[in-house]
Motif scaffolding. Structure first.
Motif, PDB file in Angstrom:
ATOM      1  N   ARG A  93       6.027  32.060  35.188  1.00 16.39           N
ATOM      2  CA  ARG A  93       6.341  32.376  36.580  1.00 16.39           C
ATOM      3  C   ARG A  93       5.413  33.467  37.094  1.00 16.39           C
ATOM      4  O   ARG A  93       4.988  34.352  36.339  1.00 16.39           O
ATOM      5  CB  ARG A  93       7.793  32.832  36.692  1.00 16.39           C
ATOM      6  CG  ARG A  93       8.785  31.782  36.197  1.00 16.39           C
ATOM      7  CD  ARG A  93      10.204  32.289  36.239  1.00 16.39           C
ATOM      8  NE  ARG A  93      10.655  32.552  37.596  1.00 16.39           N
ATOM      9  CZ  ARG A  93      11.864  32.997  37.913  1.00 16.39           C
ATOM     10  NH1 ARG A  93      12.737  33.231  36.947  1.00 16.39           N
ATOM     11  NH2 ARG A  93      12.208  33.192  39.167  1.00 16.39           N
ATOM     12  N   PRO A  94       5.081  33.436  38.383  1.00 15.40           N
ATOM     13  CA  PRO A  94       4.275  34.503  38.966  1.00 15.40           C
ATOM     14  C   PRO A  94       4.962  35.867  38.817  1.00 15.40           C
ATOM     15  O   PRO A  94       6.190  35.960  38.896  1.00 15.40           O
ATOM     16  CB  PRO A  94       4.155  34.100  40.436  1.00 15.40           C
ATOM     17  CG  PRO A  94       4.386  32.631  40.450  1.00 15.40           C
ATOM     18  CD  PRO A  94       5.386  32.374  39.359  1.00 15.40           C
TER      19      PRO A  94
ATOM     20  N   ALA B 184       5.298  24.968  40.683  1.00 20.01           N
ATOM     21  CA  ALA B 184       5.255  25.501  39.323  1.00 20.01           C
ATOM     22  C   ALA B 184       4.399  24.598  38.446  1.00 20.01           C
ATOM     23  O   ALA B 184       4.363  23.380  38.632  1.00 20.01           O
ATOM     24  CB  ALA B 184       6.667  25.608  38.749  1.00 20.01           C
TER      25      ALA B 184
ATOM     26  N   PRO C 199       0.147  34.774  40.004  1.00 18.18           N
ATOM     27  CA  PRO C 199       0.320  33.816  38.902  1.00 18.18           C
ATOM     28  C   PRO C 199      -0.336  34.333  37.622  1.00 18.18           C
ATOM     29  O   PRO C 199      -1.291  35.121  37.678  1.00 18.18           O
ATOM     30  CB  PRO C 199      -0.393  32.551  39.406  1.00 18.18           C
ATOM     31  CG  PRO C 199      -0.529  32.740  40.882  1.00 18.18           C
ATOM     32  CD  PRO C 199      -0.633  34.216  41.111  1.00 18.18           C
TER      33      PRO C 199
ATOM     34  N   VAL D 292       3.021  34.110  47.026  1.00 17.65           N
ATOM     35  CA  VAL D 292       2.191  33.970  45.830  1.00 17.65           C
ATOM     36  C   VAL D 292       0.731  33.943  46.281  1.00 17.65           C
ATOM     37  O   VAL D 292       0.360  33.158  47.159  1.00 17.65           O
ATOM     38  CB  VAL D 292       2.526  32.678  45.062  1.00 17.65           C
ATOM     39  CG1 VAL D 292       1.646  32.552  43.818  1.00 17.65           C
ATOM     40  CG2 VAL D 292       4.000  32.651  44.675  1.00 17.65           C
TER      41      VAL D 292
ATOM     42  N   SER E 159      -2.509  30.122  34.755  1.00 19.26           N
ATOM     43  CA  SER E 159      -2.232  29.329  35.958  1.00 19.26           C
ATOM     44  C   SER E 159      -3.420  29.362  36.910  1.00 19.26           C
ATOM     45  O   SER E 159      -3.788  28.339  37.504  1.00 19.26           O
ATOM     46  CB  SER E 159      -0.987  29.855  36.665  1.00 19.26           C
ATOM     47  OG  SER E 159       0.168  29.658  35.895  1.00 19.26           O
ATOM     48  N   ARG E 160      -4.010  30.545  37.066  1.00 17.55           N
ATOM     49  CA  ARG E 160      -5.164  30.659  37.963  1.00 17.55           C
ATOM     50  C   ARG E 160      -6.347  29.856  37.439  1.00 17.55           C
ATOM     51  O   ARG E 160      -7.066  29.198  38.200  1.00 17.55           O
ATOM     52  CB  ARG E 160      -5.524  32.129  38.148  1.00 17.55           C
ATOM     53  CG  ARG E 160      -4.541  32.844  39.067  1.00 17.55           C
ATOM     54  CD  ARG E 160      -4.203  34.244  38.623  1.00 17.55           C
ATOM     55  NE  ARG E 160      -5.341  35.143  38.614  1.00 17.55           N
ATOM     56  CZ  ARG E 160      -5.316  36.335  38.034  1.00 17.55           C
ATOM     57  NH1 ARG E 160      -4.221  36.757  37.423  1.00 17.55           N
ATOM     58  NH2 ARG E 160      -6.371  37.117  38.073  1.00 17.55           N
TER      59      ARG E 160
ATOM     60  N   TYR F  44       4.646  26.483  47.086  1.00 17.78           N
ATOM     61  CA  TYR F  44       4.284  26.801  45.699  1.00 17.78           C
ATOM     62  C   TYR F  44       4.823  25.738  44.755  1.00 17.78           C
ATOM     63  O   TYR F  44       5.962  25.289  44.865  1.00 17.78           O
ATOM     64  CB  TYR F  44       4.845  28.164  45.299  1.00 17.78           C
ATOM     65  CG  TYR F  44       4.534  28.514  43.861  1.00 17.78           C
ATOM     66  CD1 TYR F  44       3.243  28.855  43.490  1.00 17.78           C
ATOM     67  CD2 TYR F  44       5.525  28.466  42.888  1.00 17.78           C
ATOM     68  CE1 TYR F  44       2.939  29.154  42.172  1.00 17.78           C
ATOM     69  CE2 TYR F  44       5.236  28.766  41.562  1.00 17.78           C
ATOM     70  CZ  TYR F  44       3.933  29.111  41.218  1.00 17.78           C
ATOM     71  OH  TYR F  44       3.635  29.389  39.913  1.00 17.78           O
TER      72      TYR F  44
END
Length: 333
Positions: free
Chosen positions: A170-171, A165, A184, A97, A188-189, A163
Motif C-alpha cells: 500500500r502507498p 492497487a 507508492p 497518491v 510499484s513505481r 488508484y
C-alpha cells in the motif's frame, strides 16, 4: 597509428549521466540526443555532481546550464501547482497518491533536475468525482485529447485518475508541512514505468527505449531496494515477464544496475535486448528491425481495434500511419 573511433552518441550520453566524459565526444550529437530524450538537465547535473563539468567545452557547458536553469524554474512552478492541488484535496479529506515525476517533485529537498511532462495524481475511485470537482473550482478544465486538466497560467497538465492497487504494498502516507500525500513503494513505481512503456505503449515489441524512464529506474534502484524477482513474478503472461527481464538487462548494460542472478540468460531476452540497443545506436542499420517490430506490434493490437475501425476509420488509419512511420515516439529512441 589507428585513431580510436568516437563512441556513438547513446553510449556517450549514458556515460555523461553516470558522471563521465568519453574520449572524442561528439557534443552536437550528444546534445541532440539529450534534448530528444528530455535528459539535458540531468546530463549537466550528473557531470557537475561528479566534478567533471570542467571537462566540457565552454559553449557546451553554457548551453547545458541554461537548459538546466530553465527547467529548474519550470519545476519551481510545477511544484507550486502540485502543492496547491494537494492542499485543495487535503481540504476535502483526500490524500492523493503521487505517481511518476510528481514523487521527486514533492519529496526533493532541492529543485529536481528531472524534466517532468505533467503532474500525475491518483485517488480512490469513490473520491474521483469529488476530487475532480474541487480541481475544476481552481480553474482546471479538460484538455482536448482527454488526458488531464490544465489552466492557461500553468506550465504543466494535471492528470487525475482512480488508484489501482498492484499487489506490491500500500502507498505510504507522507506529511510535509501541512500537506499529506501517499507515495507508492519503490517496486510499484518501477512496475508502473515498465508496464506503461514496454507493454501499454509496446516498446517491448517495437524495440524502443524511453531513456528518461530507464534513468529514473536506475536512480530508483540505487536509492531504494527493489525485489525484481517478486516484481517479475507478479506479472501474468510470458511476454510481460520477458519484458521485465529485458528491461533489467538493459538497465545493467547502461547503468550497471544490480539484477538477479540468471536474469536475461534466455536467448529470447538477449535477442530482444540486443535488437533495441543495436537499433538505438545505429538508427539507419536498425531501421528494418524497427519496421518489423512496428508491424508485429500492430498485428498484436489489430484484434482490439475493430470497434475503433467501425466508429472512426480515419482516426484508426492515422494511428497506424503514426506507428509505422515512427511519428508517435515523443522522447523515445
Amino acid at each position: 597509428m589507428l585513431m580510436k573511433p568516437a563512441p556513438n552518441p547513446l553510449d556517450a550520453l549514458i556515460a555523461g549521466l553516470c558522471g563521465r566524459v568519453v574520449d572524442q565526444p561528439d557534443w552536437p550529437a550528444i546534445i541532440a540526443l539529450a534534448n530528444q530524450t528530455l535528459l539535458t538537465p540531468a546530463l549537466f547535473a550528473s557531470l557537475e555532481q561528479a566534478g567533471r563539468i570542467g571537462d566540457v567545452p565552454g559553449d557546451v557547458r553554457d548551453y547545458l546550464q541554461f537548459i538546466r536553469d530553465c527547467n529548474r524554474e519550470r519545476n519551481v512552478r510545477l511544484r507550486l501547482q502540485l502543492e496547491e492541488a494537494v492542499a485543495t484535496l487535503n481540504a476535502i479529506g483526500v490524500a492523493p497518491v503521487l505517481l511518476k515525476g510528481a514523487v521527486p517533485l514533492f519529496l526533493s529537498q532541492t529543485v529536481p533536475d528531472r524534466i517532468t511532462s505533467d503532474i500525475d495524481l491518483a485517488v480512490a475511485a469513490r473520491d474521483e468525482p469529488l476530487a475532480q470537482a474541487c480541481l475544476e473550482q481552481l480553474g482546471y478544465v479538460g484538455v482536448p485529447d482527454g488526458r488531464g486538466m490544465a489552466r492557461d497560467r500553468d506550465v504543466g497538465v494535471l492528470e487525475l485518475r482512480a488508484y489501482r492497487a498492484d499487489g506490491l504494498g500500500r502507498p505510504k502516507l507522507v506529511q510535509q508541512g501541512k500537506l499529506s500525500v501517499k507515495i507508492p513503494p519503490a517496486q510499484s513505481r518501477a512496475l508502473h514505468w515498465i508496464v506503461h512503456d514496454l507493454l501499454k505503449e509496446g516498446d517491448y515489441w517495437r524495440g524502443r527505449i524511453d531513456l528518461r524512464h530507464m534513468y529514473d529506474l536506475a536512480q530508483l534502484a540505487e536509492s531504494e531496494p527493489i525485489d525484481w524477482a517478486t516484481l517479475r513474478a507478479l506479472l501474468a503472461g510470458r511476454s510481460a515477464r520477458n519484458a521485465v527481464e529485458m528491461q533489467l538487462l538493459t538497465l545493467h548494460r547502461f547503468f550497471g544496475t544490480s539484477i538477479p542472478p540468471g536474469c536475461g540468460e534466455r536467448l529470447t531476452i538477449r535477442f530482444q535486448h540486443w535488437r533495441r540497443v543495436f537499433a538505438s545506436c545505429h538508427p539507419i542499420l536498425g531501421a528494418p528491425l524497427r519496421l518489423a517490430g512496428n508491424l508485429f506490434w500492430g498485428a498484436r493490437r489489430f484484434s482490439r481495434v475493430h470497434d475503433l475501425a467501425r466508429r472512426n476509420p480515419v482516426h484508426l488509419a492515422r494511428r497506424i500511419a503514426a506507428v509505422l512511420l515512427n511519428k508517435d515516439l515523443r522522447s523515445k529512441i
